[in-house]
Write an enzyme that holds these catalytic residues in place. Structure first.
Site, short mmCIF file in Angstrom:
data_model
loop_
_atom_site.label_atom_id
_atom_site.label_comp_id
_atom_site.label_asym_id
_atom_site.label_seq_id
_atom_site.Cartn_x
_atom_site.Cartn_y
_atom_site.Cartn_z
N ARG A 112 0.84 -1.19 0.00
CA ARG A 112 0.00 0.00 0.00
C ARG A 112 0.88 1.25 0.00
O ARG A 112 1.98 1.25 0.60
CB ARG A 112 -0.84 -0.03 1.27
CG ARG A 112 -1.83 1.10 1.44
CD ARG A 112 -2.96 1.00 0.48
NE ARG A 112 -4.11 1.78 0.92
CZ ARG A 112 -5.13 2.04 0.13
NH1 ARG A 112 -5.17 1.63 -1.13
NH2 ARG A 112 -6.15 2.72 0.58
N THR A 388 -10.16 0.19 -9.80
CA THR A 388 -9.02 -0.52 -9.23
C THR A 388 -8.89 -1.78 -10.08
O THR A 388 -9.67 -1.95 -11.01
CB THR A 388 -9.35 -0.85 -7.76
OG1 THR A 388 -9.39 0.37 -7.07
CG2 THR A 388 -8.37 -1.79 -7.10
N THR A 406 -4.22 -0.73 -7.16
CA THR A 406 -5.01 0.46 -7.53
C THR A 406 -4.18 1.73 -7.61
O THR A 406 -3.11 1.83 -7.01
CB THR A 406 -6.14 0.67 -6.50
OG1 THR A 406 -7.05 1.65 -6.98
CG2 THR A 406 -5.62 1.08 -5.15
N ASN A 408 -6.32 4.23 -6.99
CA ASN A 408 -7.55 4.75 -6.39
C ASN A 408 -8.56 5.06 -7.50
O ASN A 408 -9.12 4.15 -8.06
CB ASN A 408 -7.32 5.94 -5.46
CG ASN A 408 -8.58 6.21 -4.62
OD1 ASN A 408 -9.38 5.30 -4.42
ND2 ASN A 408 -8.79 7.42 -4.16
N ASP A 430 -8.01 8.10 0.70
CA ASP A 430 -8.49 7.00 1.54
C ASP A 430 -8.21 7.23 3.03
O ASP A 430 -8.69 6.50 3.88
CB ASP A 430 -7.89 5.67 1.10
CG ASP A 430 -8.63 5.08 -0.09
OD1 ASP A 430 -9.73 5.58 -0.40
OD2 ASP A 430 -8.13 4.13 -0.71
N SER A 459 -7.58 0.82 3.39
CA SER A 459 -8.14 0.34 2.12
C SER A 459 -9.34 -0.57 2.37
O SER A 459 -9.54 -1.08 3.47
CB SER A 459 -7.06 -0.44 1.38
OG SER A 459 -7.60 -1.04 0.23
N GLY A 480 -13.64 -1.76 -6.66
CA GLY A 480 -14.98 -1.26 -6.34
C GLY A 480 -15.06 -0.48 -5.04
O GLY A 480 -16.13 -0.39 -4.45
N GLY A 481 -13.92 0.09 -4.58
CA GLY A 481 -13.96 0.92 -3.38
C GLY A 481 -14.61 0.19 -2.22
O GLY A 481 -14.35 -1.00 -1.98
#
Ligand code: DON
Length: 578
Positions: A112, A388, A406, A408, A430, A459, A480-481
């Site tokens: 990340r 993503t 991703t 984002n 995020d 995340s 898909g967040g």
């Protein structure tokens, strides 16, 4: 005589018309055919790659056929997606990889993005203390220190079978250098975002096209090819140091960003203990913080195991009510307790404890919707643009990889690194810019997810591998967040409880609740009218959305064959197996 005259004169008329038709049809553009195509559902004997683009899936299967394992293939796919799927595939972003080797050992890699060292908790607030959403969503200040290249190197060093790093980067270099033909979806996305590219970059080459991109146009990425060569030859140093680092830092200076050489040099990908959670005779291996995905999914499984969803029926009001009420409580926990566990003591064990989960559901009323707190939930904006990307892989030896990566939002911050040829993420959104204020996905956070230098923003990515009776059973995940977690849950339940084959389970319409806003989001064909009326009747509010997360799954079938399923929600999703 007459006949002869007639025939001759007819020739005089017919020839020119015929020639004009010939010339016109030669000038008319032929319908473009791409030299590759997407297949959504494939059954294969030995190995399978499912990802967001056929050329990346091919890069993965090529590596498998050369003797690479699932981790090698995942690395090749990640680099290839950075070229052929620029809206989400990346080297300027980050992600998570969950691994299950054929001997049953499991691993989880956190690559990340990290907040730059001069980031601070109020960096997106105006002088009145109100968050300015554009600052964390677009442009140079929105960028977190990218983790992808360090992540790929870490995965390679620990798990590669091929032990040939160069071979893993090579397919991406070829695609960038020689170019590839754009799909219709990518062409139209590039056109849609052209203005945003222009807003944040002096030079939008090679992603801008004066005449507008069309399907079949060749996208060559010479700068990106050169960057990938530096990565091929120098590993992560080819990205975090030297020329590429200079390009990134110069880009930051040009646009008011804050990533420094030190930030790049200090980036670390981290191996973590995967979260293991039981559901009946299944075990989910999934991602711990800095993703909330694994904790939330495991809480949902822990709660729902106690109800007979199969008996209630697929998307019956009763089943939806139970699932939604579990989701409401789990997303409330997410907002309060989840963040980067290197910075905040996330109470993972307590959150997953069965007594706690039972207590959490103790105010559940089977006849009535609970009302989410009256804290302002904000709007849920993200549902139309999920970009993503996820890859599921099983190799010929039964090693499995589930990896979600991703930038984002589409094309991340929209900032293209001048000279480097790649997009940078906008992952800083995020973080919780201010307690109680929703991010792009309507997610609320608190202290646990406040901005701090070096911290990873929370995340929802949920790369997951499921065992059944101790054997590899399912590899799945999605972009898909905030809807990723509930999409992984529903796809699993569709298979495990509702008996669907993988392709149906992936394609089935979905619903989603995330505590705030207090609404059930429903895809157009999810939950039939009668069941929707019952849900309204017991106090739920339903809101239609076009589509949610885009799933990619591989199921091991009873005969040992692999069923790969891409999602019809993304025309470019592709399953390749052999
Ligand atoms: O990490 C997260 O949860 C988000 N940045 C993921 C964004 C996303 O899935 C966007 N669209 N698909």
């Amino acid at each position: 005589m007459f006949n002869k005259y007639y025939t001759n004169s007819k020739r005089w008329v017919v020839f020119p018309i015929f020639s004009i038709i010939l010339i016109l049809s030669a000038c008319r553009e032929k319908p473009v055919e791409l030299p590759y195509s997407s297949t959504k559902s494939v059954v294969a004997d030995s190995a399978m790659v499912v990802c967001a683009h056929p050329l990346a899936a091919k890069a993965g299967t090529e590596i498998l056929q050369k003797g690479g394992n699932a981790v090698d293939a995942a690395i090749a796919v990640q680099f290839a997606l950075a070229v052929v799927y620029p809206r989400a595939g990346n080297i300027g972003g980050g992600g998570f990889m969950v691994i299950r080797m054929d001997d049953g050992t499991a691993d989880a890699l956190d690559y990340r993005e990290m907040a730059p060292s001069s980031a601070h908790r109020d960096m997106y607030l105006d002088s009145l203390g109100n968050p300015v959403a554009e600052m964390s969503r677009e442009g140079h200040l929105a960028v977190g220190v990218p983790g992808t290249v360090a992540g790929m190197e870490a995965a390679f060093e620990k798990h590669s079978q091929l032990k040939d790093w160069k071979a893993l980067v090579e397919p991406a270099i070829r695609l960038a250098e020689e170019g590839f033909m754009l799909t219709e979806t990518e062409a139209s996305r590039l056109n849609d975002y052209r203005e945003a590219f222009e807003k944040h970059n002096e030079n939008i080459a090679p992603f801008g096209n004066e005449k507008g991109w069309k399907m079949g146009d060749l996208l060559k990425q010479t700068d990106l090819a050169a960057t990938l060569k530096l990565i091929r030859d120098n590993g992560s140093k080819g990205f975090y140091e030297g020329k590429t680092a200079d390009f990134i830092v110069d880009e930051m200076k040009r646009g008011g960003g804050i990533i420094s050489h030190e930030d790049l040099k200090n980036y670390v990908a981290k191996w973590r203990q995967p979260i293991l959670s039981e559901y009946k005779n299944y075990r989910a291996i999934t991602m711990p913080p800095s993703s909330s995905g694994g904790v939330a999914l495991s809480q949902l499984l822990g709660i729902l195991e106690n109800y007979d969803l199969a008996e209630m029926g697929f998307q019956s009001a009763e089943a939806v009510h139970h699932i939604v009420e579990a989701e409401r409580r789990v997303y409330a926990d997410r907002a309060e307790y989840l963040g980067d566990s290197d910075f905040y003591p996330v109470p993972i064990d307590s959150l997953l404890d069965s007594t706690y989960l039972a207590y959490r559901m103790s105010d559940f009323d089977p006849q009535k919707a609970t009302v989410s707190d009256s804290i302002e939930g904000g709007s849920f904006q993200g549902v139309e643009s999920f970009e993503t990307t996820h890859t599921s892989i099983v190799d010929g030896n039964g090693n499995a990889v589930s990896v979600t990566t991703t930038l984002n939002l589409n094309y991340g911050s929209k900032v293209i690194v001048e000279g480097g040829g790649f997009f940078l993420n906008d992952e800083m959104d995020d973080f919780s810019a201010k307690p109680g204020v929703p991010n792009f996905f309507g997610l609320i956070g608190n202290e646990a997810n406040a901005i701090q230098p070096g911290k990873r923003m929370l995340s929802s990515m949920t790369p997951t591998i499921v065992e059944k009776d101790g054997e590899l059973y399912l590899v799945l995940g999605a972009p898909g967040g905030s809807t990723i977690i509930t999409a992984v849950l529903q796809t699993f339940l569709n298979i495990a409880e509702f008996g669907m084959p993988a392709d149906e389970a992936v394609a089935a319409p979905r619903f989603h609740h995330q505590w705030l806003p207090d609404k059930i989001m429903v895809e157009p064909t999810a939950i039939d009218t009668t069941q929707r009326e019952i849900l309204w009747g017991i106090g739920h509010e339903l809101r239609g959305v076009n589509r949610m997360a885009v799933m990619k799954a591989i199921q091991v079938m009873p005969d040992g064959k692999l069923h790969g399923a891409g999602d019809p929600r993304n025309p470019d999703d592709d399953a390749e197996g052999y």
